[in-house]
Design an enzyme around this catalytic site. Sequence first.
Site, short mmCIF file in Angstrom:
data_model
loop_
_atom_site.label_atom_id
_atom_site.label_comp_id
_atom_site.label_asym_id
_atom_site.label_seq_id
_atom_site.Cartn_x
_atom_site.Cartn_y
_atom_site.Cartn_z
CG HIS A 5 -6.53 -2.78 -0.67
ND1 HIS A 5 -5.92 -3.06 0.54
CD2 HIS A 5 -6.56 -1.43 -0.78
CE1 HIS A 5 -5.61 -1.91 1.14
NE2 HIS A 5 -5.99 -0.92 0.36
CG ASN A 39 -1.91 -1.12 1.18
OD1 ASN A 39 -1.91 -1.97 2.05
ND2 ASN A 39 -2.71 -1.18 0.14
CB ALA A 58 -3.86 -6.90 10.00
CB CYS A 81 -1.10 -7.12 1.92
SG CYS A 81 -2.75 -7.42 1.39
N1 ARG Z 1 -4.92 -3.53 7.83
C1 ARG Z 1 -4.47 -3.09 6.52
C2 ARG Z 1 -5.48 -2.12 5.93
O1 ARG Z 1 -6.65 -2.30 6.13
C3 ARG Z 1 -4.25 -4.26 5.63
C4 ARG Z 1 -3.70 -3.88 4.30
C5 ARG Z 1 -3.65 -5.00 3.33
N2 ARG Z 1 -3.01 -4.60 2.15
C6 ARG Z 1 -3.37 -4.89 0.90
N3 ARG Z 1 -2.61 -4.53 -0.07
N4 ARG Z 1 -4.53 -5.46 0.62
O2 ARG Z 1 -5.13 -1.19 5.25
#
Ligand code: ARG
Length: 310
Positions: A208, A110, A298, A304
Site C-alpha cells: 500500500h 482501507n 498483519a 493503517c
Molecule cells: N492485513 C491487512 C491487509 O493486508 C493490513 C492492512 C494494512 N493497511 C494499510 N493501510 N496499509 O489488507
Amino acid sequence: MSVETAVHDPTDRIGFVPTDTDARSRESTTLLVRPDHFGVSYRINPYMRPEAGADAARAREQWDDLRGVYNDLPARTTVLDPDEAVAGARDRCPAVQGPTQLPDMVFCANHGLALPDERGVVLSRMATSERADEVDYFAAWCEDQDYTVHTVESGPFEGTGDAIWHPGRRLLWGGYGIRTSRAVYDELADLLGVPVLGLELVDKRYYHLDVCFAPLDQSTVLVEPAAFTDASRERIEGCFDRVIEAGPGESESGLACNCHPIDGEHVVMGAGNPETAARVADAGFEVHEVPTDEFQKAGGSVRCLTLSLG
Ligand code: ARG
C-alpha cells in the site's frame, strides 16, 4: 494557476507544483476501529503468518495505548464498534459476514477516502475477497454519522491505504499496481474534481502507498525508495523540498513509514524505528512513538489503524 483535474502518470511532464493547487481544509477527525476481532487467520501480504497468529490481549493493550496518544494531540478521535456496525450493515445487506470473520477490520485506513472539503467519503472496493465485507459495515456507520457516501466502479480501491491527500491541498497522491488499480484514479479525479499524481508500487513488501510514503507537511515527505519505480521516485523528489528516507531496514522491520502526520507538527509512529524517528525529529517534527508490533503481524501500523475524516 489552474491545474488540470486529471491523473498525471509518473512519466508525464507536469507544469505545476503542489503549492499551485487549491487549498483544502484539514481532516479534523481520526477514526479508529476497536480491535475486538483482530487476528491473523489468512495471508494476503508478506507479513502475515496465520500459523503464528497474533496475541489478541496484547493487541488490545497496544490499541488502547494508541488511542490514548491522540488524547494529548490536536486530533479528535471517534471509535467504531465493529459489532454495532455489522448489525447496522446486516439490516441493509443480510449476507454480510459477522465481525469475527473479519480479523482485518481494525485497519480502517482501507475503508475509504475523505472528500476534500465536505463531510463525505468515497468507499473502498477491497482487492481481496477476505476483506470485501468490511466496507459494508463501514458504509452503514458512515450513513448513521451523516457522511455522504460515494462509490467507485472501475476497479479495486483500498482507500487511504493507497490514496493520500497532499497536506492542506486539493491534490491526491494515488498509489497503484498492487492493491488499487490505476483505472480507479480517473474516476476519483472526476468525482473529487482534483488532480491526481499517480505513483506506481513495485515491491510487494510495500503493498500500500501508506507503508512507503507519508507526507509530513506541504514540503516534507518520509519515504521508502525501494517501493517505487524510478519515475515515481523522481515525481516525489520533484514535488517535495525535503525527502526523508526511512532508516535502513525499518520500513520493512517496523513499518516505519506507516506513521500518522497529524498537523504538520506531530507524527505518531510505531515504536522500534529509532533511525527513522531520529530523522523525522531532526527535521523538526515531534514524534510520538507507540508499540504496534502485534498489528504489524498483519502488515499494519499506526496509519493503517486510522482513517482521517472531515
Ligand atoms: N492485513 C491487512 C491487509 O493486508 C493490513 C492492512 C494494512 N493497511 C494499510 N493501510 N496499509 O489488507
